[in-house]
Structure formats: C-alpha cells, structure tokens
Write an enzyme that holds these catalytic residues in place. Sequence first.
Site, PDB file in Angstrom:
ATOM      1  N   GLU A 317      61.588  45.863  35.364  1.00 31.67           N
ATOM      2  CA  GLU A 317      60.710  45.516  36.481  1.00 31.67           C
ATOM      3  C   GLU A 317      59.242  45.720  36.126  1.00 31.67           C
ATOM      4  O   GLU A 317      58.386  44.904  36.504  1.00 31.67           O
ATOM      5  CB  GLU A 317      61.059  46.337  37.723  1.00 31.67           C
ATOM      6  N   HIS A 340      67.940  55.380  47.385  1.00 30.43           N
ATOM      7  CA  HIS A 340      68.187  53.937  47.416  1.00 30.43           C
ATOM      8  C   HIS A 340      69.113  53.610  48.581  1.00 30.43           C
ATOM      9  O   HIS A 340      70.314  53.891  48.523  1.00 30.43           O
ATOM     10  CB  HIS A 340      68.797  53.506  46.091  1.00 30.43           C
TER      11      HIS A 340
END
Length: 411
Positions: A317, A340
């Site tokens: 990313e 998450h």
Amino acid sequence: MTPPRPFRAAVTGLGLVTPAGVGVDENWKRVLSAVPTASADPALAGLPVDFSCRVPPEFDPAAVLGRRTAWRLGRHVQLGMVAAREALRDCGLDSSTWDGARVGVVMGNSLGGTAAFEQQHQILREKGASSVSPLFLPSYGVNMAAGYVAIDCGARGPNLAVSTACASGSTALGVARDLLRNGTCDVVLAGGAEAAVSPSMMAGLAAAGALSRRSRDPATASRPFDADRDGFVAGEGAGVLVLEREADARARGARVRGCISGYGASADAVHDTAPDPEGAGARNAVRAALADAGLSGADIGHVNAHGTATRLGDVAEAHVIRRAIGAAAAVTSTKGVTGHCMGAAGAIEAVFTLLALESGLVPPTANLERLDPEVDCDLVQGAPRPVTSGAALNNSFGFGGQNAVLVLTAA
C-alpha cells in the site's frame, strides 16, 4: 467517451460504534490521542490468538434499542442500528415525515453474524434440529443490518447489502453515492457493520497467518507500518453516514460534514488472500477515484490508509500511495487504535477521514515506533498533525483482491 461531471455527495450525518467508543465524539478523542483498544478477550481464551478490539463493555444495545428488539438481533445488526440512529440525529432529518420511498440503505458486511452461527450450530449438534432458534437466520444474515436499519427508520427505497471482504464499508458508500447521482434516491444511509470476532473466525484467521501473536502485550499488537508488525488485530464496530445530493442538503440548511467526491473500485486478480506485490489493482482503484472526483494526486493532502499491520499489505500500500499520490500527503492508519473492523472498517475510517478534514487534524498512527524502511510515505506519528488540504483519500482492500477507494473533500 466524455467523462461524467464530478459529483459531490454531501455527508450530513455521522454515526460510530467502535472499540474506540460509542458515538462520534468519543471515537474522535480516542483516535486523536492514539490510545490502542486491543486487550485480552475471554471469548477467545485457549485459542492461538486470544485478544481483540471489542466495543467498550458499557455499550448496552438493550438500553438503546429496547430489550426485546436487541434480543432478536445479531450483534452486527445491533452495532449498525445504533450507529444509524446517531447518524440520523446528526443529519437533522425527521424520518417520521420523509418520503421513505426516496430513502435508501446500503450496508457493507463481510461475514455476517458468526457468533449466532456458531451458537446455533452447537445447539444443532447437541440438542437436534428442533432446538435451533427460528431467529437464527435473521440474526445471522449478511443483509440484515441493512434490512433492520430500514425497518427502524422507514426507509423504503433500495435496500442493499454489499460484501467485498474488508472493503465492504467503502464499497457501500460508493454504491450509495451512485444512487444519489443517478436520481434513484434523495437520501441514503450507508456504511458498514461487523461483529465477527468469534472463535471459529479467529481460529481461521490465525491459521492463515493474518493475526498478530502479541498475546503478552495486546495493546501494542496493532502497529501499522511499523518494522515490528506481525499481523492485524481483529475488531468489531459500525460506521453509518447519511448522504444527500449537495444542492438538496444546502437548500434545507443542513450542516454538511464533508463530501464523498470520488469512488474507485478494482480487483487485483492475483491471489485469494495476499495483496498484489506490485499494487497494480489498488493503484487502479486510486486513479479511478481521483478521476471520478476530477482531482490529481497532488490535490490529496491526507490518506487514511487501509494499513492493517500485515507484513506484505502495508508495504504494497505504501508503494501505491507514493506512486499514485506522491510524497507530500500525510498518511495515517487509525487501525492502530481500533484494530481491523473488517467489513465495517472502510465506513468507520471514512468518518475519521471526514473528521480530519473538518478539524484540520490528522490522527497519529498508534504503536508506530520504528517505521519500516520499505515504507516510503510520510506517516503521522506521535501527535496529531495540522493539515490544511481540502481533499483526502480513504483506502480499503480485502481478501479476494477487492479494492475500494474514496475521495473525500471538505465542506
């Protein structure tokens, strides 16, 4: 083909229930302070990974929704409904007087009510089919957060559940924006809700090598972009946003919290769980979102990264951000605080991104002590950073190589 004119969907209401707190204000204070929420989880005792990020224990769905209603609902539905009610209060619309046929609901969810599934499967094995609850399917279904939110507020327009793994919440917001742009709806409640921190799901994620193993010190386990990261920490939560056409919102005098101005989606088409090491799919989604908003990478001053703290994902990313946006954007991952939240993560982080634009402050990345040398981005560390840019990016990526990227702009 002539590209469509940029379309800004005004966000007029925000609602959050996450491990960082119940309500937007409580969440924002916790995220700005970068205080992690991961802790030992009694429901996971004896498993290879026995900690998670749970919504605070003071969350009482029965007190908010009523005892009988809360009893009927799966936990992901409870979280989604409470977040939706806060978002509706925030937007100033009266659901008792609106034209419900022009109001849609789009909710993202990845795994459904896993705790309900495990419980009823155990009952089936131990007591037989006649003992399985008739409420099993309504409490388990991926679509039920959207369904119950609509029932709760009388939204009789399109009612959709989207499931793109951990990109689901962002995908839901992109779909909701399209319902406004094409004239199908005048108002859309959209976001994500997930409560999949259950033994079977956690055992499977641990077996796949996705989870951090820092059981001795859970609070430091979620460490996006840190050189010593070893996997993500699973969380639960919900984020819901109220979207309207910008002209409609301003005509009724609504407070516009910001706008969803671009959306891009793509597939890696490389691997079932690992990201494309070259980041081609994610980069395509970023570029599509920018083009949809009529912006360039240089216009983006802040990125709320997917940043899960996996070894491969964070580096991939970071390279995508550097190539598609450049080096100037202030990058953070709020998963250092919340963990998450899977199918809800994109919606929760869209709220945080809008709050960053609204306040001019980008939250620091919790537990980021030693930046991975392969991460070539400007990570916010230690304290919130003032940022004056009026545009930000929110990245969400999921198993299956599913990518969803939002461009958010200030009001």
